[in-house]
Enzyme design. Structure first.
Site, short mmCIF file in Angstrom:
data_model
loop_
_atom_site.label_atom_id
_atom_site.label_comp_id
_atom_site.label_asym_id
_atom_site.label_seq_id
_atom_site.Cartn_x
_atom_site.Cartn_y
_atom_site.Cartn_z
CB ILE A 66 9.04 27.37 -48.68
CG1 ILE A 66 7.62 26.69 -48.40
CG2 ILE A 66 9.06 27.93 -49.86
CD1 ILE A 66 6.45 27.73 -48.58
CB CYS A 67 10.64 22.23 -49.95
SG CYS A 67 10.62 21.19 -48.66
NE ARG A 68 6.06 17.04 -52.64
CZ ARG A 68 5.87 16.19 -51.59
NH1 ARG A 68 4.65 16.20 -50.95
NH2 ARG A 68 6.69 15.35 -51.48
CG MET A 94 5.56 25.61 -51.91
SD MET A 94 5.02 27.59 -52.02
CE MET A 94 3.55 27.41 -52.94
#
Length: 115
Positions: A66-68, A94
């Site tokens: 996961i990232c932004r 996110m």
């Protein structure tokens, strides 16, 4: 699970407690808000730290990255797949996690925010 551009993806709704979550955002993003039990390894450090992390990553569970918003995590997912690791990109990152009402905590344990 669906397949995006070239890496497997998983939606936030398909994740449950106990799923392995790898957060590849940078330190300031992590400190502002993250998933409480996620493992944090910034994308900028990932390749250099892969050997150090391989035992943790390769414990038999799928690694949900996961990232932004999903771009950086897709790149790390592709790298993991090349290493033979079962990995999937978290669609929407996110931002999708927070939009789904999932808890986000800051570095000090208070309610966090996605930046």
């Amino acid at each position: 699970m669906t397949f995006g551009s070239s890496v497997p993806t998983v939606s936030v709704d398909d994740l449950s407690a106990g799923d392995f979550l790898l957060d590849v955002r940078e330190n300031d993003e992590w400190e502002a808000g993250h998933v409480e039990d996620a493992l944090h390894v910034p994308m900028s450090e990932f390749a250099a730290r892969y050997v150090e992390l391989s035992d943790t990553i390769d414990d038999g569970r799928r690694v949900n990255v996961i990232c932004r918003s999903g771009g950086r995590s897709a790149q790390v997912t592709a790298y993991l797949l090349q290493q033979g690791v079962d990995a999937a990109n978290v669609a929407g990152g996110m931002e999708a996690w927070a939009a789904a009402g999932r808890p986000v905590v800051s570095a000090n344990g208070a309610a966090g925010a996605v930046i």
